[in-house]
Design a protein around this motif. Sequence first.
Motif, PDB file in Angstrom:
ATOM      1  N   ALA A  43      39.719  -4.830 -45.061  1.00 26.46           N
ATOM      2  CA  ALA A  43      39.173  -4.394 -46.002  1.00 26.46           C
ATOM      3  C   ALA A  43      37.937  -5.621 -46.631  1.00 26.46           C
ATOM      4  O   ALA A  43      38.166  -6.642 -46.213  1.00 26.46           O
ATOM      5  N   LYS A  44      36.927  -5.268 -47.007  1.00 23.96           N
ATOM      6  CA  LYS A  44      35.905  -6.030 -47.216  1.00 23.96           C
ATOM      7  C   LYS A  44      36.110  -6.850 -48.499  1.00 23.96           C
ATOM      8  O   LYS A  44      36.755  -6.410 -49.553  1.00 23.96           O
ATOM      9  N   LYS A  45      35.329  -7.815 -48.505  1.00 27.65           N
ATOM     10  CA  LYS A  45      35.605  -8.737 -49.771  1.00 27.65           C
ATOM     11  C   LYS A  45      34.448  -8.309 -50.750  1.00 27.65           C
ATOM     12  O   LYS A  45      33.345  -7.774 -50.267  1.00 27.65           O
ATOM     13  N   GLN A  46      34.796  -8.189 -52.078  1.00 27.73           N
ATOM     14  CA  GLN A  46      34.004  -7.424 -53.056  1.00 27.73           C
ATOM     15  C   GLN A  46      33.034  -8.406 -53.846  1.00 27.73           C
ATOM     16  O   GLN A  46      33.583  -9.338 -54.227  1.00 27.73           O
ATOM     17  N   LEU A  47      31.935  -7.995 -53.714  1.00 22.92           N
ATOM     18  CA  LEU A  47      30.709  -8.529 -54.669  1.00 22.92           C
ATOM     19  C   LEU A  47      30.802  -7.619 -55.891  1.00 22.92           C
ATOM     20  O   LEU A  47      30.107  -6.606 -56.027  1.00 22.92           O
ATOM     21  N   VAL A  48      31.594  -8.151 -56.948  1.00 24.15           N
ATOM     22  CA  VAL A  48      31.753  -6.943 -57.976  1.00 24.15           C
ATOM     23  C   VAL A  48      30.622  -7.398 -59.037  1.00 24.15           C
ATOM     24  O   VAL A  48      30.065  -8.272 -59.485  1.00 24.15           O
ATOM     25  N   ILE A  49      29.845  -6.036 -59.570  1.00 22.28           N
ATOM     26  CA  ILE A  49      29.029  -5.931 -60.299  1.00 22.28           C
ATOM     27  C   ILE A  49      29.643  -5.133 -61.518  1.00 22.28           C
ATOM     28  O   ILE A  49      30.211  -3.976 -61.439  1.00 22.28           O
ATOM     29  N   VAL A  50      29.740  -5.723 -62.836  1.00 20.89           N
ATOM     30  CA  VAL A  50      30.288  -5.159 -64.186  1.00 20.89           C
ATOM     31  C   VAL A  50      29.419  -4.846 -65.117  1.00 20.89           C
ATOM     32  O   VAL A  50      28.510  -5.893 -65.453  1.00 20.89           O
ATOM     33  N   VAL A  51      28.884  -3.735 -65.374  1.00 14.79           N
ATOM     34  CA  VAL A  51      27.935  -3.493 -66.423  1.00 14.79           C
ATOM     35  C   VAL A  51      28.409  -3.059 -67.820  1.00 14.79           C
ATOM     36  O   VAL A  51      29.730  -2.827 -67.922  1.00 14.79           O
ATOM     37  N   LYS A  52      27.447  -2.910 -68.870  1.00 12.13           N
ATOM     38  CA  LYS A  52      28.250  -2.585 -70.127  1.00 12.13           C
ATOM     39  C   LYS A  52      28.635  -1.204 -70.176  1.00 12.13           C
ATOM     40  O   LYS A  52      29.709  -1.074 -71.077  1.00 12.13           O
ATOM     41  N   GLY A  53      28.167  -0.132 -69.405  1.00 15.00           N
ATOM     42  CA  GLY A  53      28.719   1.098 -69.490  1.00 15.00           C
ATOM     43  C   GLY A  53      28.069   2.247 -68.485  1.00 15.00           C
ATOM     44  O   GLY A  53      26.936   2.073 -68.039  1.00 15.00           O
ATOM     45  N   LEU A  54      29.112   2.968 -67.913  1.00 11.66           N
ATOM     46  CA  LEU A  54      28.633   3.686 -66.878  1.00 11.66           C
ATOM     47  C   LEU A  54      27.669   5.136 -67.543  1.00 11.66           C
ATOM     48  O   LEU A  54      27.282   5.939 -66.489  1.00 11.66           O
ATOM     49  N   ASP A  55      27.642   5.026 -68.672  1.00 14.12           N
ATOM     50  CA  ASP A  55      26.882   6.259 -69.430  1.00 14.12           C
ATOM     51  C   ASP A  55      25.422   6.116 -69.589  1.00 14.12           C
ATOM     52  O   ASP A  55      24.696   7.034 -70.085  1.00 14.12           O
ATOM     53  N   ASN A  56      24.884   4.844 -69.188  1.00 14.83           N
ATOM     54  CA  ASN A  56      23.426   4.525 -69.134  1.00 14.83           C
ATOM     55  C   ASN A  56      22.655   4.470 -68.045  1.00 14.83           C
ATOM     56  O   ASN A  56      22.872   3.855 -67.089  1.00 14.83           O
ATOM     57  N   PRO A  57      21.531   5.586 -68.053  1.00 14.31           N
ATOM     58  CA  PRO A  57      20.790   5.346 -66.820  1.00 14.31           C
ATOM     59  C   PRO A  57      20.070   4.216 -66.247  1.00 14.31           C
ATOM     60  O   PRO A  57      20.009   4.032 -65.223  1.00 14.31           O
ATOM     61  N   PHE A  58      20.208   3.129 -67.066  1.00 14.07           N
ATOM     62  CA  PHE A  58      19.379   1.884 -66.771  1.00 14.07           C
ATOM     63  C   PHE A  58      20.620   1.293 -65.825  1.00 14.07           C
ATOM     64  O   PHE A  58      20.248   0.728 -64.707  1.00 14.07           O
ATOM     65  N   PHE A  59      21.857   1.344 -66.135  1.00  8.80           N
ATOM     66  CA  PHE A  59      22.895   0.826 -65.274  1.00  8.80           C
ATOM     67  C   PHE A  59      22.994   1.555 -63.984  1.00  8.80           C
ATOM     68  O   PHE A  59      23.422   0.968 -62.906  1.00  8.80           O
ATOM     69  N   GLU A  60      22.783   2.713 -63.952  1.00 12.84           N
ATOM     70  CA  GLU A  60      22.910   3.710 -62.805  1.00 12.84           C
ATOM     71  C   GLU A  60      21.868   3.108 -61.734  1.00 12.84           C
ATOM     72  O   GLU A  60      21.953   3.093 -60.626  1.00 12.84           O
ATOM     73  N   ALA A  61      20.519   2.832 -62.205  1.00  8.10           N
ATOM     74  CA  ALA A  61      19.668   2.135 -61.327  1.00  8.10           C
ATOM     75  C   ALA A  61      20.213   0.907 -60.790  1.00  8.10           C
ATOM     76  O   ALA A  61      19.551   0.469 -59.661  1.00  8.10           O
ATOM     77  N   ILE A  62      20.791  -0.090 -61.410  1.00 11.55           N
ATOM     78  CA  ILE A  62      21.485  -1.196 -60.698  1.00 11.55           C
ATOM     79  C   ILE A  62      22.355  -0.643 -59.726  1.00 11.55           C
ATOM     80  O   ILE A  62      22.497  -1.257 -58.442  1.00 11.55           O
ATOM     81  N   ASN A  63      23.323   0.208 -60.031  1.00  7.98           N
ATOM     82  CA  ASN A  63      24.081   0.611 -59.025  1.00  7.98           C
ATOM     83  C   ASN A  63      23.338   1.291 -57.644  1.00  7.98           C
ATOM     84  O   ASN A  63      23.757   1.247 -56.742  1.00  7.98           O
ATOM     85  N   GLN A  64      22.415   2.038 -58.012  1.00  7.34           N
ATOM     86  CA  GLN A  64      21.393   2.453 -56.822  1.00  7.34           C
ATOM     87  C   GLN A  64      20.974   1.234 -55.991  1.00  7.34           C
ATOM     88  O   GLN A  64      21.096   1.194 -54.683  1.00  7.34           O
ATOM     89  N   GLY A  65      20.646   0.160 -56.614  1.00 10.15           N
ATOM     90  CA  GLY A  65      20.206  -1.075 -56.011  1.00 10.15           C
ATOM     91  C   GLY A  65      21.400  -1.688 -55.177  1.00 10.15           C
ATOM     92  O   GLY A  65      21.171  -2.156 -54.034  1.00 10.15           O
ATOM     93  N   CYS A  66      22.431  -1.629 -55.820  1.00 12.62           N
ATOM     94  CA  CYS A  66      23.887  -2.070 -55.075  1.00 12.62           C
ATOM     95  C   CYS A  66      24.070  -1.420 -53.991  1.00 12.62           C
ATOM     96  O   CYS A  66      24.465  -2.033 -52.821  1.00 12.62           O
ATOM     97  N   GLN A  67      24.071   0.060 -53.940  1.00 15.60           N
ATOM     98  CA  GLN A  67      24.196   0.646 -53.100  1.00 15.60           C
ATOM     99  C   GLN A  67      23.290   0.894 -51.759  1.00 15.60           C
ATOM    100  O   GLN A  67      23.715   0.881 -50.391  1.00 15.60           O
ATOM    101  N   LYS A  68      21.985   0.364 -52.063  1.00 16.08           N
ATOM    102  CA  LYS A  68      21.022   0.128 -51.181  1.00 16.08           C
ATOM    103  C   LYS A  68      21.349  -1.066 -50.208  1.00 16.08           C
ATOM    104  O   LYS A  68      21.172  -1.068 -49.114  1.00 16.08           O
ATOM    105  N   TRP A  69      21.965  -1.910 -51.084  1.00 16.53           N
ATOM    106  CA  TRP A  69      22.187  -3.236 -50.350  1.00 16.53           C
ATOM    107  C   TRP A  69      23.249  -3.044 -49.311  1.00 16.53           C
ATOM    108  O   TRP A  69      23.230  -3.408 -48.386  1.00 16.53           O
TER     109      TRP A  69
END
Length: 329
Positions: free
Chosen positions: A22-48
């Motif tokens: 299992a990989k070690k987790q670099l956790v990003i916790v955002v204010k809410g999953l219902d916000n497109p702004f934070f989904e853009a953060i998720n896309q950056g995370c998945q790109k990495w």
Amino acid sequence: MRKSLLLVAAAALALGAGPALAKKQLVIVVKGLDNPFFEAINQGCQKWNSENASSEYECFYTGPASTSDEAGEAQIVQDMLGKADTAAIAISPSNAKLIAQTIKTANPSVPVMTLDADLAAEDAALRKTYLGTDNYLMGFKIGEYIKKGKPNGGTICTIEGNTGADNILRRAQGMRDALTGQKGLAALKGEGGWTEVAGCPVFTNDDGAKGVQAMTDILAANPKLDAFGIMGGWPLFGAPQPYRDLFGPYKEKIASNEFVIGAADTIGDEVAIAGEGLVTALVGQRPFEMGYKAPSVMINLIEGKPVEDPVFTGLDECTKDTVSTCIQK
């Protein structure tokens, strides 16, 4: 036959072909999953993740279902800090004081940083660095656009998000400072020619529909209002059609600066709305960049490498005349 299979399995394990660790987790916790702004953060995370598939680390994105769930975010932070595979954590605090207390209680042994929104200045020692927008500068630029449109001042209403969100409070302060030429005013009562009308600022809990309804109510109560300062793009990207319906009749007034709207973010329909002439100016953040950079910053913190504090990700400025080139590629 059974013996042969066992020998093959043993040889595979010896060659490192056993179950992946299992990989070690670099956790990003955002204010809410219902916000497109934070989904853009998720896309950056998945790109990495896609570019670092062989790394021992994995970017893990999470948060409460709704940006209004401050307690839910605090619980997730507490849970993540209690997990053995959490190697570091980046938090966008919805309520800065609540998250600070959560960090104090957890007393984590792994690096903690903030992302997008910071802790209050007195709690800054609880995190190693802040990665994201210079929120004061963002608000200041919004204020500059409003002031340019109405140099003699006027009446204004500020639309904010959560009452305890440090990033939004910093933007509002920057806007007020730009409008008045003074620093630290908590409300505008004629300074620099600007007055905040009764009932403002309005806190909308990052809810787009609530933001549009609040602006509708403010306009009904103040038909001669001169400006809105919107500290997050929620009404524009969260409720784009209601926003268009509300401000369509103001299009000529916005074009002539008789009515001015300065707003944050360049998410979703916001740039299109700017192109339609229904907002004076947008000052946008770079959430994808935040999500993409956060894992590397966390790894540097884990490895004890020097990391600047803060790490700013820049701004994009959009008006009707610049919509085709205003977003950084």
